[in-house]
Design a protein around this motif. Structure first.
Motif, PDB file in Angstrom:
ATOM      1  N   PHE A 227       0.853  -1.186   0.000  1.00  0.00           N
ATOM      2  CA  PHE A 227       0.000   0.000   0.000  1.00  0.00           C
ATOM      3  C   PHE A 227       0.891   1.239   0.000  1.00  0.00           C
ATOM      4  O   PHE A 227       1.695   1.440   0.923  1.00  0.00           O
ATOM      5  N   ALA A 228       0.748   2.075  -1.032  1.00  0.00           N
ATOM      6  CA  ALA A 228       1.472   3.347  -1.050  1.00  0.00           C
ATOM      7  C   ALA A 228       0.759   4.391  -0.216  1.00  0.00           C
ATOM      8  O   ALA A 228       1.299   5.464   0.037  1.00  0.00           O
ATOM      9  N   GLY A 229      -0.439   4.097   0.208  1.00  0.00           N
ATOM     10  CA  GLY A 229      -1.217   4.992   1.055  1.00  0.00           C
ATOM     11  C   GLY A 229      -2.380   4.226   1.638  1.00  0.00           C
ATOM     12  O   GLY A 229      -2.754   3.149   1.155  1.00  0.00           O
ATOM     13  N   LEU A 230      -2.976   4.781   2.679  1.00  0.00           N
ATOM     14  CA  LEU A 230      -4.122   4.133   3.331  1.00  0.00           C
ATOM     15  C   LEU A 230      -5.327   5.058   3.396  1.00  0.00           C
ATOM     16  O   LEU A 230      -6.292   4.775   4.106  1.00  0.00           O
ATOM     17  N   THR A 231      -5.258   6.166   2.655  1.00  0.00           N
ATOM     18  CA  THR A 231      -6.388   7.089   2.605  1.00  0.00           C
ATOM     19  C   THR A 231      -6.752   7.336   1.149  1.00  0.00           C
ATOM     20  O   THR A 231      -5.922   7.228   0.253  1.00  0.00           O
ATOM     21  N   LYS A 232      -8.024   7.682   0.912  1.00  0.00           N
ATOM     22  CA  LYS A 232      -8.467   7.982  -0.445  1.00  0.00           C
ATOM     23  C   LYS A 232      -9.606   8.990  -0.389  1.00  0.00           C
ATOM     24  O   LYS A 232     -10.258   9.166   0.646  1.00  0.00           O
TER      25      LYS A 232
ATOM     26  N   ASP B 290     -13.235   9.734  -1.509  1.00  0.00           N
ATOM     27  CA  ASP B 290     -14.372   8.909  -1.917  1.00  0.00           C
ATOM     28  C   ASP B 290     -15.447   9.690  -2.660  1.00  0.00           C
ATOM     29  O   ASP B 290     -16.577   9.217  -2.820  1.00  0.00           O
ATOM     30  N   GLY B 291     -15.100  10.884  -3.159  1.00  0.00           N
ATOM     31  CA  GLY B 291     -16.061  11.718  -3.852  1.00  0.00           C
ATOM     32  C   GLY B 291     -16.661  12.783  -2.967  1.00  0.00           C
ATOM     33  O   GLY B 291     -17.246  13.761  -3.459  1.00  0.00           O
ATOM     34  N   VAL B 292     -16.526  12.597  -1.674  1.00  0.00           N
ATOM     35  CA  VAL B 292     -17.050  13.575  -0.714  1.00  0.00           C
ATOM     36  C   VAL B 292     -15.934  14.131   0.154  1.00  0.00           C
ATOM     37  O   VAL B 292     -15.799  15.335   0.340  1.00  0.00           O
ATOM     38  N   ARG B 293     -15.109  13.236   0.668  1.00  0.00           N
ATOM     39  CA  ARG B 293     -14.026  13.659   1.551  1.00  0.00           C
ATOM     40  C   ARG B 293     -12.887  12.655   1.459  1.00  0.00           C
ATOM     41  O   ARG B 293     -13.049  11.543   0.954  1.00  0.00           O
ATOM     42  N   LYS B 294     -11.748  13.085   1.970  1.00  0.00           N
ATOM     43  CA  LYS B 294     -10.613  12.185   2.043  1.00  0.00           C
ATOM     44  C   LYS B 294     -10.680  11.447   3.371  1.00  0.00           C
ATOM     45  O   LYS B 294     -10.757  12.065   4.436  1.00  0.00           O
ATOM     46  N   ARG B 295     -10.653  10.146   3.315  1.00  0.00           N
ATOM     47  CA  ARG B 295     -10.816   9.341   4.523  1.00  0.00           C
ATOM     48  C   ARG B 295      -9.893   8.137   4.496  1.00  0.00           C
ATOM     49  O   ARG B 295      -9.347   7.773   3.456  1.00  0.00           O
ATOM     50  N   ARG B 296      -9.733   7.498   5.628  1.00  0.00           N
ATOM     51  CA  ARG B 296      -8.933   6.278   5.728  1.00  0.00           C
ATOM     52  C   ARG B 296      -9.769   5.098   5.250  1.00  0.00           C
ATOM     53  O   ARG B 296     -10.991   5.044   5.450  1.00  0.00           O
ATOM     54  N   LEU B 297      -9.102   4.182   4.593  1.00  0.00           N
ATOM     55  CA  LEU B 297      -9.797   2.983   4.138  1.00  0.00           C
ATOM     56  C   LEU B 297     -10.348   2.202   5.325  1.00  0.00           C
ATOM     57  O   LEU B 297      -9.743   2.160   6.412  1.00  0.00           O
ATOM     58  N   THR B 298     -11.497   1.584   5.120  1.00  0.00           N
ATOM     59  CA  THR B 298     -12.023   0.693   6.150  1.00  0.00           C
ATOM     60  C   THR B 298     -11.251  -0.619   6.115  1.00  0.00           C
ATOM     61  O   THR B 298     -10.664  -0.977   5.079  1.00  0.00           O
ATOM     62  N   PRO B 299     -11.224  -1.366   7.207  1.00  0.00           N
ATOM     63  CA  PRO B 299     -10.538  -2.662   7.188  1.00  0.00           C
ATOM     64  C   PRO B 299     -11.053  -3.583   6.089  1.00  0.00           C
ATOM     65  O   PRO B 299     -10.275  -4.331   5.476  1.00  0.00           O
ATOM     66  N   ALA B 300     -12.348  -3.537   5.815  1.00  0.00           N
ATOM     67  CA  ALA B 300     -12.893  -4.384   4.757  1.00  0.00           C
ATOM     68  C   ALA B 300     -12.348  -3.969   3.395  1.00  0.00           C
ATOM     69  O   ALA B 300     -12.048  -4.819   2.542  1.00  0.00           O
ATOM     70  N   GLU B 301     -12.211  -2.662   3.154  1.00  0.00           N
ATOM     71  CA  GLU B 301     -11.639  -2.188   1.895  1.00  0.00           C
ATOM     72  C   GLU B 301     -10.166  -2.567   1.791  1.00  0.00           C
ATOM     73  O   GLU B 301      -9.675  -2.946   0.717  1.00  0.00           O
ATOM     74  N   MET B 302      -9.456  -2.446   2.921  1.00  0.00           N
ATOM     75  CA  MET B 302      -8.056  -2.872   2.918  1.00  0.00           C
ATOM     76  C   MET B 302      -7.946  -4.350   2.574  1.00  0.00           C
ATOM     77  O   MET B 302      -7.088  -4.760   1.779  1.00  0.00           O
TER      78      MET B 302
END
Length: 902
Positions: A262-267, A269-281
């Motif tokens: 992972f080059a990053g753990l935030t993205k 999502d079209g509304v705000r920049k947030r940390r990925l959920t564990p399920a997305e990870m």
């Protein structure tokens, strides 16, 4: 599950307007199965097997790319005539098709009456943008005999709540996932995927991998499906060992990945920049390890903060545990939008689309771009003209055109408005659509430009799939697909050109613990390749790194060549010695190899010749270019060159004969001195400099038997004045004078005097030919009547050799002949003119023949001197009488006075 009329707090009319969960007659859900589990559990494979076991079936996928992949697999099982592919931009539907592979948006809402229906990645129902589509298919798409819902285990509580009759089947992951911490890019193992969350970061990582690991495949959501397929194939085929992707990699792409970084753990999502959920990870990390192969995941060092200079992203202990154990918080709600709005008018349509569900498990879908466009255009004047259910439905279909270009609601709304205006007359004309398509059929440009064109052609491909929008639909759709294919090929080429250095990739893959096993091949044209990729070329025995190789590649290329070249060069040396010695050339003391390739010629100096006492046997010293040859091959090559050289120097045998005689003490010192002078002069020497005045007459026959001619002006070996020996002496670097390759009798005397020639006025004449002319002159002198000092010489022989009379006279003059022009006939006189006369009057100290030897000079043609400094040959030395002193004559008056003054 509750139906719309079961909402106790609502009237029947209100419920009909708000709760359209099941807008079709309910199916028997006893054949509904939810197959849930993490990635790499074989869910999709199971669905393919179950569908092929039924008479007919349909599967909905989240991506056109995945639908195409499964389509190819089912075609291999059932054949092309029975399998259909239906997406928003592509439609392959044979008349007898029974198995349909579709995107979720394109699959029949209710299952289309097929015996088997499946929905893949059903957890996308919780996605903000596309969730309402998957929710509708989850609730309504049913097969007559069997229905499968495939998705994450986090979906289980909602499936049980919304579909209580469904059978829940959980499947364990085939392999394990292990967290390996943070790694530098240079330490990533092969078959790794690096996941970034912005285009800029994808490009940066891919550029770094190109420099240090030979490159990477690139997968982003903005790429066309064809380009993504080609990039994935680049990785799957093993041409590159790394793939850089956005989170699009986590959706259905089956890759041979062993590690995910992972080059990053935030993205965003079209509304705000947030940390990925564990399920997305876990969805992304789950790409590592396929089937029974375990996988690992971690983060990329140096990718945190702005510019990659901050601390690397880190997983928390809770996130690591959740990913490794596949334990995640369940999904609490699915997004829903009324799938069967009413089309009486635009206001009612918008109202139905904004209706909130009454089920607690469902949430109203966020306003998506199609609804935003609909509301924008409904408020404009064009919205006032949309009347009637048919027009409203058609207008909504136009607003539902996907924003492939990702340009935002405002720009996309303007495009839809223009499309609606063109549709005002019912259909888009074929000429109009063909023009729009041809405008995009240009493969020039950079990556971003091609991506923009592909997005635009995808819009037109979608438009051409609508049966009621475009005339000649099939033809226009085929054109759009063809243009997309060409643009995708061009984009793939640009991505590969920018992010893949195939040479470095092959070397990095091949240079393992045993680099001697590197598969290096040498082509007939000297090109050195690794698995077909050129790393350099061999000219002779010299390895030249490919000039297109970057600085970072050169060390690897040289290392690869160092391991493979000795064996290849040894074979080349053997081939050369076995029958290609005619490719050698002798140039200025150097053995040059003129290598002949299929594509041309190249030259290389492979040995130098060191002088020895024997001019015909120089010592061979191999050049540094042969250093990579094994020592036995070097010795064999040196011996082969020596053998070739001995044969090459055969025309110098007369010179070797002179050298052998010069070493014989029995020849006498005077003869040996002359031989040494001749050898130093490379076969000829000026008579005045030869030292002939010291040679006893009885020694001359010995020298003549060696092939030495005693000329009036020169001593020479005639056999050494031929073109072959002269050329060899020049090629050996022994004779530095100008070479006349053909050794013609007469040449121009401009510039330096050629070797083997002497000057004759404005011409240069070969010394043996000059001697013939001088011999004819001496013969004419000998035939003159006794007592006659003057004689005539016929100039015909000189003229026949190419000398003008003036030059011929100058040549004779250099040998001591003096020209006396004949008097011209008196005016009116008759008869032949008298011939010119000649007289032999050698200059003082001349070394011409018939001159007493004691008069010849030792060097330079100057008169010999006695020990007291007087010229030799001029009679005895006498003492001159003293001159009388001045004074008065004897007997004069002043004489006595003179005596007094003494």
């Amino acid at each position: 599950m509750r139906s719309a009329v079961d909402c106790a707090d609502l009237t029947v009319a209100e419920a009909a307007g708000r709760c359209h969960l099941h807008s079709v007659p309910r199916h028997d859900d006893s054949n509904l199965k939810a197959v849930l589990g993490p990635t790499n559990t074989g869910k999709t494979h199971l669905a393919i097997e179950r569908m092929c076991a039924h008479f007919s079936g349909a599967i909905g996928f989240p991506l056109r790319l995945l639908a195409r992949e499964v389509y190819d697999r089912v075609v291999a099982i059932k054949g092309e005539r029975q399998v259909a592919l239906i997406t928003g931009e592509e439609r392959i539907e044979p008349p007898d098709a029974r198995y349909f592979l579709c995107t979720a948006e394109a699959m029949p809402r209710t299952g289309g009456g097929h015996a088997f229906v499946a929905l893949d990645e059903a957890q996308i129902a919780a996605d903000r943008e596309r969730g309402h589509i998957f929710t509708d298919r989850l609730l309504n798409a049913r097969g007559r005999e069997e229905t499968l819902l495939l998705g994450s285990a986090t979906l289980e509580p909602l499936v049980r709540s919304l579909e209580p009759d469904a059978e829940i089947i959980t499947r364990p992951r085939f392999s394990t996932l292990t967290h390996t911490g943070t790694r530098k890019l240079s330490r990533l193992p092969r078959r790794s995927a690096i996941v970034a969350f912005s285009t800029e970061q994808v490009y940066v990582v891919a550029e770094m991998l190109r420099r240090f690991r030979g490159g990477a495949a690139v997968v982003m959501g903005a790429l066309s499906p064809d380009t993504r397929n080609r990039q994935v194939e680049l990785f799957q085929s093993g041409e590159v060992d790394y793939i850089v992707a956005t989170d699009a990699i986590g959706m259905g792409l089956n890759l041979d990945v062993r590690h995910v970084a992972f080059a990053g753990l935030t993205k965003f999502d079209g509304v705000r920049k947030r940390r990925l959920t564990p399920a997305e990870m876990a969805q992304i990390a789950g790409r590592a390890g396929r089937h029974q192969t375990d996988g690992s995941f971690g983060t990329l060092a140096g990718s945190g903060g702005k510019g990659g200079g901050g601390p690397p992203p880190e997983f928390s202990e809770e996130e690591i545990f959740a990913i490794e154990e596949h334990s995640f918080a369940p999904v609490t709600r699915l997004f829903w939008r009324n799938p069967t709005p009413r089309f009486d008018n635009l206001q009612l349509l918008i109202s139905d689309l904004e209706t909130a569900p009454c089920e607690p498990e469902l949430a109203k879908a966020p306003e998506s771009i199609d609804l935003i466009v609909l509301k924008k255009l409904a408020d404009e004047p064009m919205g006032d003209g949309v009347k009637g259910a048919g027009a409203v439905r058609r207008f909504w279909e136009a607003c539902s055109l996907p924003d492939f270009r990702q340009v935002g609601a405002d720009t996309h709304a303007r495009f839809v408005a223009r499309l609606w205006q063109d549709l005002g007359e019912g259909y888009l004309g074929a000429d109009y659509v063909a023009t729009r398509i041809s405008e995009l059929d240009r493969t020039v440009g950079d990556i971003d430009t091609l991506q923009g064109r592909i997005a635009a052609i995808r819009s037109w491909a979608y438009i051409c799939q609508r049966p009621d929008w475009v005339l000649a639909r099939d033809e226009m759709a085929a054109r759009a697909r063809a243009v997309e294919a060409r643009l995708s090929d061009a984009l793939h080429a640009r991505l590969t050109e920018r992010f893949v250095n195939r040479r470095t990739a092959i070397l990095m893959k091949s240079l393992g613990p045993d680099a001697a096993l590197l598969p290096v091949d040498l082509a007939d044209n000297g090109e050195l390749t690794v698995e077909g990729e050129a790393i350099g070329r061999i000219e002779g025995f010299r390895f030249i790194v490919d000039p297109n190789a970057g600085h970072e590649d050169r060390k690897m290329l040289l290392a690869a060549a160092e391991k493979a070249l000795p064996g290849l060069l040894a074979k080349r040396a053997d081939q050369l010695l076995d029958g290609n010695l005619d490719q050698f050339e002798l140039v200025n003391g150097i053995v040059r190899w003129n290598v002949r390739w299929n594509t041309g010629e190249a030259s290389q100096d492979i040995a130098t010749l060191e002088d020895t006492a024997d001019v015909t046997a120089p010592r061979v010293v191999l050049s540094r270019d042969t250093a990579l040859l094994p020592e036995p091959s070097r010795r064999k090559l040196a011996d082969g060159i020596t053998t070739w050289l001995a044969a090459k120097l055969q025309p110098l045998a007369p010179l070797a004969k002179l050298q052998e005689a010069a070493r014989d003490p029995a020849a006498g010192s005077e003869a040996r001195a002359i031989l040494l002078n001749l050898i130093a002069g490379h076969g000829y020497i000026d008579r005045a400099e030869a030292g002939i005045e010291h040679l006893p007459k009885e020694a001359r026959p010995f020298l003549r038997r060696l092939g030495i001619a005693f000329g009036a002006l020169d001593l020479f070996a005639p056999l050494l004045l031929k073109p072959a020996p002269r050329a060899l002496l020049h090629a050996l670097g022994r004779d530095k004078r100008r070479l006349e390759a053909d050794m013609q009798p007469v040449k121009s005397a401009e510039g330096q005097m050629p070797s083997g020639y002497r000057r004759a006025g404005t011409k240069a004449m070969r010394v043996d030919v000059a001697e013939k002319l001088l011999k004819a002159a001496f013969d004419a002198r000998a035939k003159a009547p006794k007592g006659m000092r003057r004689f005539a010489i016929d100039p015909a022989l000189g003229v026949s050799t190419g000398l003008a009379e003036d030059n011929w006279r100058r040549l004779l003059g250099s040998a001591g002949f003096r020209h006396h022009p004949a008097r011209k006939l008196a005016e009116g006189a008759q008869g032949p003119a008298a011939p010119d006369m000649w007289e032999w009057r050698p200059s003082r100290g001349s070394s011409a023949p018939n001159k007493p030897r004691h008069v010849q000079a030792k060097t330079g043609g100057k008169p010999a001197l006695r020990n007291d400094g007087t010229p030799a040959g001029r009679g005895p030395r006498t003492t001159a009488a003293p001159k009388p002193k001045p004074g008065p004559a004897t007997g004069k008056a002043f004489a006595g006075l003179a005596d007094l003054l003494k």
